[in-house]
Design a protein around this motif. Structure first.
Motif, PDB file in Angstrom:
ATOM      1  N   MET B   1       0.830  -1.205   0.000  1.00  0.00           N
ATOM      2  CA  MET B   1       0.000   0.000   0.000  1.00  0.00           C
ATOM      3  C   MET B   1       0.865   1.256   0.000  1.00  0.00           C
ATOM      4  O   MET B   1       1.963   1.254   0.531  1.00  0.00           O
ATOM      5  CB  MET B   1      -0.939  -0.007   1.201  1.00  0.00           C
ATOM      6  N   LYS B   2       0.326   2.284  -0.619  1.00  0.00           N
ATOM      7  CA  LYS B   2       1.088   3.529  -0.731  1.00  0.00           C
ATOM      8  C   LYS B   2       1.255   4.173   0.646  1.00  0.00           C
ATOM      9  O   LYS B   2       0.394   4.026   1.519  1.00  0.00           O
ATOM     10  CB  LYS B   2       0.342   4.508  -1.636  1.00  0.00           C
ATOM     11  N   GLN B  96       5.773   2.129  -1.752  1.00  0.00           N
ATOM     12  CA  GLN B  96       4.793   1.156  -1.266  1.00  0.00           C
ATOM     13  C   GLN B  96       5.397   0.377  -0.111  1.00  0.00           C
ATOM     14  O   GLN B  96       6.572   0.008  -0.161  1.00  0.00           O
ATOM     15  CB  GLN B  96       4.473   0.141  -2.382  1.00  0.00           C
ATOM     16  N   MET B  98       5.426  -3.086   1.401  1.00  0.00           N
ATOM     17  CA  MET B  98       5.038  -4.416   0.928  1.00  0.00           C
ATOM     18  C   MET B  98       4.914  -5.428   2.060  1.00  0.00           C
ATOM     19  O   MET B  98       4.008  -6.247   2.093  1.00  0.00           O
ATOM     20  CB  MET B  98       6.055  -4.932  -0.106  1.00  0.00           C
ATOM     21  N   ARG B 114       1.104  -7.939   4.623  1.00  0.00           N
ATOM     22  CA  ARG B 114       1.618  -9.007   3.770  1.00  0.00           C
ATOM     23  C   ARG B 114       1.289  -8.672   2.340  1.00  0.00           C
ATOM     24  O   ARG B 114       0.139  -8.337   2.028  1.00  0.00           O
ATOM     25  CB  ARG B 114       0.942 -10.335   4.148  1.00  0.00           C
ATOM     26  N   GLU B 115       2.287  -8.728   1.465  1.00  0.00           N
ATOM     27  CA  GLU B 115       2.097  -8.401   0.045  1.00  0.00           C
ATOM     28  C   GLU B 115       1.350  -7.092  -0.148  1.00  0.00           C
ATOM     29  O   GLU B 115       0.454  -6.981  -0.991  1.00  0.00           O
ATOM     30  CB  GLU B 115       1.364  -9.545  -0.653  1.00  0.00           C
ATOM     31  N   ILE B 117      -0.811  -5.705   1.728  1.00  0.00           N
ATOM     32  CA  ILE B 117      -2.161  -5.633   2.285  1.00  0.00           C
ATOM     33  C   ILE B 117      -2.080  -5.730   3.808  1.00  0.00           C
ATOM     34  O   ILE B 117      -1.651  -6.749   4.353  1.00  0.00           O
ATOM     35  CB  ILE B 117      -3.048  -6.770   1.714  1.00  0.00           C
ATOM     36  N   ALA B 118      -2.480  -4.661   4.492  1.00  0.00           N
ATOM     37  CA  ALA B 118      -2.433  -4.653   5.953  1.00  0.00           C
ATOM     38  C   ALA B 118      -3.686  -5.302   6.508  1.00  0.00           C
ATOM     39  O   ALA B 118      -4.760  -5.202   5.912  1.00  0.00           O
ATOM     40  CB  ALA B 118      -2.306  -3.224   6.456  1.00  0.00           C
ATOM     41  N   ASN B 119      -3.539  -5.939   7.653  1.00  0.00           N
ATOM     42  CA  ASN B 119      -4.676  -6.620   8.279  1.00  0.00           C
ATOM     43  C   ASN B 119      -5.052  -5.905   9.577  1.00  0.00           C
ATOM     44  O   ASN B 119      -4.297  -5.907  10.534  1.00  0.00           O
ATOM     45  CB  ASN B 119      -4.277  -8.071   8.553  1.00  0.00           C
ATOM     46  N   PHE B 120      -6.245  -5.290   9.575  1.00  0.00           N
ATOM     47  CA  PHE B 120      -6.692  -4.530  10.743  1.00  0.00           C
ATOM     48  C   PHE B 120      -7.782  -5.253  11.541  1.00  0.00           C
ATOM     49  O   PHE B 120      -8.479  -4.636  12.323  1.00  0.00           O
ATOM     50  CB  PHE B 120      -7.197  -3.153  10.309  1.00  0.00           C
TER      51      PHE B 120
END
Lengths: 451, 127
Positions: B1-2, B96, B98, B114-115, B117-120
């Motif tokens: 993500m940016k 980004q 990553m 991960r890759e 994509i953050a997990n909230f």
């Protein structure tokens, strides 16, 4: 000058909101003179030919736009109008190549009739060559017939419009983003045509920030990014964003269409525990600071094809081990937090509150909401004092419909604070535990909409 | 993500929302990647008033980027200042995150990325 907008006769209730949204995006002063849901022909006043071309360049529901030379209930009325209002224009098209076309909506003409009608315009006196493929100018006579006119033997159309063709809309765009050719989709991906229309109505445009809180495989962000916006999205199920982590991922879709620059950030999150920063609603804000998005678009889960869940434990007394187990395990990278069913109406309310807090002034919220076609079971349009309803468009299925509801974030200063306080007081009422109790639409759907 | 996204994200735990320590989240063990994105001055000018500038200064330092001025430029100054445009573009739009973690400065909760994509998602005892 008057212009004729030739709509597609499909998704009728979406047409006017789309064209009005495009007028805002392009900064075009649009005044609709005549429009009806039953007819594909709409007359509008526009400042210039250039404005007319820009207005429809990204419209999904407009087939074409024309400079209107005359219209009337009979062909004689059309001729009279053309002779009265347009002789000063004839000169310009005296020597260019041209062709004449007949566009009969819900009707047909024999080849002989067509020729006779076209020849009745011979007084225009054009001397240029007639070219059927790519002429310099195309003149079109549109006919609006009664429904079923051929079997009923109706001899003449209801009315005629005659004009000069200017430009086509973007009716080909849905084919470009067709789900059948998209690398990665899921069971509830929305079709390309409706996502593009939604993106238009929500005013997606270059330089704007759009967010989808139920992103799934990214259908809405793809449509928004196609129109140049920077897009963000989240989903409670991270697997839908990751896909197979190889070729079929949300990111791969952006790559497929060459719009990777429009991918801002995707993350796994739950709307009721959202990580997006929010300020409490203000009464005197400057319209931007503390807020983030220009548009929020979503198709929330209806609880029918996919479950409607948020973080939490449904019944902590029945399953007391869940919370201690979570405490122990949550740092494990493969830990999946427990989820519980959630009220559909409460979720819609959460979306409105979230939008009120994160949209800049004049930013738009567009979301899809299902409802039964039976009036007794209809779910009313949700409201919020900080949001003004702009349009309600309906796509009808057999016993139910879904509606695209669009709101505009109004400036803090225009908000009715009395209504806002009342809303806060009323908001404790929605309780229930099972999916059916929480979701009147789901219940009605599985009871086949019988009361 | 940016990196831009990071400026919009705070800790998801409700009791952290009132604390100023929960924003911005602090990158930890971050692996960065750089995309080649065409610069869009209109987008940057639009984004500017929505940024939390102090938070961006913190993030910029933590990720090892040159330090930003104390005060944000006005949108007019920004469009005229080629160097500033380029710096902000490079930080916000091209960089980004990553892999790695985002850590809340208040409760210490770590959100994995991960890759890109953050997990909230939160365990039940934090909801």
């Amino acid at each position: 000058m008057d212009y004729l907008i030739r709509f597609s006769q499909s998704h009728e209730t979406f047409r006017r909101p789309e064209i009005e949204a495009l007028a805002l995006i392009e900064g075009v002063d649009l005044e609709i003179v005549s429009y009806s849901l039953d007819s594909p022909f709409c007359i509008a006043k526009l400042p210039s030919e250039d404005a007319a071309r820009r207005l429809i360049q990204r419209s999904i529901l407009v087939q074409s736009i024309h400079e209107l030379w005359g219209h009337g209930k009979t062909l004689d009325e059309v001729h009279a109008a053309v002779r009265r209002d347009t002789p000063h224009l004839w000169e310009r098209y005296m020597t260019c190549s041209f062709k004449f076309t007949l566009d009969s909506y819900q009707g047909s003409r024999s080849a002989g009739d067509k020729l006779r009608i076209i020849n009745s315009f011979s007084y225009l006196g054009f001397e240029g060559p007639i070219v059927m493929r790519r002429p310099d100018e195309e003149f079109i006579l549109c006919e609006d017939w009664e429904f079923n006119s051929t079997p009923l033997g109706i001899p003449d159309p209801k009315c005629y419009f005659f004009g000069r063709f200017l430009a086509s809309g973007a009716r080909d765009l849905p084919k470009k983003l067709d789900l059948k050719k998209r690398r990665y989709i899921s069971t509830t991906s929305m079709d390309a045509e409706l996502t593009l229309i939604t993106a238009n109505i929500a005013l997606a445009a270059p330089g704007k920030l759009m967010y989808d809180p139920f992103v799934g495989t990214g259908s809405f962000p793809i449509a928004c990014a196609h129109f140049g916006a920077l897009t963000f999205g989240s989903d409670i199920d991270g697997r839908s964003i990751r896909g197979d982590e190889k070729k079929r991922t949300l990111k791969a879709n952006f790559e497929q269409y060459g719009i990777l620059a429009g991918l801002g950030g995707m993350f796994t999150a739950d709307l009721t525990n959202s990580p997006i920063r929010r300020r409490p609603l203000q009464q005197n804000g400057d319209g931007v600071s503390g807020r983030i998005f220009d548009g929020i678009i979503c198709d929330p889960p209806y609880g029918v094809r996919e479950g409607l869940r948020v973080l939490g434990v449904r019944d902590p007394e029945k399953s007391p081990w869940v919370i201690p187990k979570g405490k122990e395990m949550y740092k494990d990278p493969d830990f999946i937090p427990p989820r519980k069913p959630y009220s559909f109406l409460a979720m819609l309310d959460d979306i409105l509150q979230f939008a009120a807090q994160t949209l800049v002034d004049d930013g738009r919220l567009s979301f899809w909401m299902p409802t039964a076609n039976d009036e007794d079971q209809e779910i009313p349009v949700p409201t919020h004092p900080y949001l003004q309803v702009v349009s309600v468009c309906t796509q009808v299925f057999n016993k139910w419909s879904r509606r695209l509801i669009t709101y505009r974030r109004i400036p803090d200063q225009q908000v009715d604070q009395v209504a806002m306080r009342k809303r806060e007081e009323e908001n404790a009422a929605l309780v229930g535990k099972t999916a059916d109790e929480l979701n009147p639409f789901r219940k009605a759907y599985f009871n086949k909409f019988e009361t | 993500m940016k990196v831009l996204t990071l400026n919009f994200l705070t800790c998801a735990v409700k009791s952290c929302k009132s604390s100023s320590d929960s924003f911005p989240l602090h990158p930890k063990d971050a692996e960065l990647a750089k995309d080649d994105v065409e610069i869009n001055p209109q987008l940057l000018a639009n984004v500017l008033p929505r940024l939390d500038w102090n938070a961006l200064r913190t993030t910029s330092t933590e990720l090892g980027f040159p330090s930003l001025p104390d005060q944000p430029p006005s949108p007019e100054d920004l469009t005229a200042d080629e160097k500033m445009l380029q710096e902000l573009h490079s930080l916000l739009m091209e960089t980004q995150i990553m892999e790695g973690k985002l850590v809340c400065g208040h409760c210490g909760h770590e959100y994995a990325i991960r890759e890109g994509i953050a997990n909230f998602l939160l365990p039940s005892h934090l909801v």
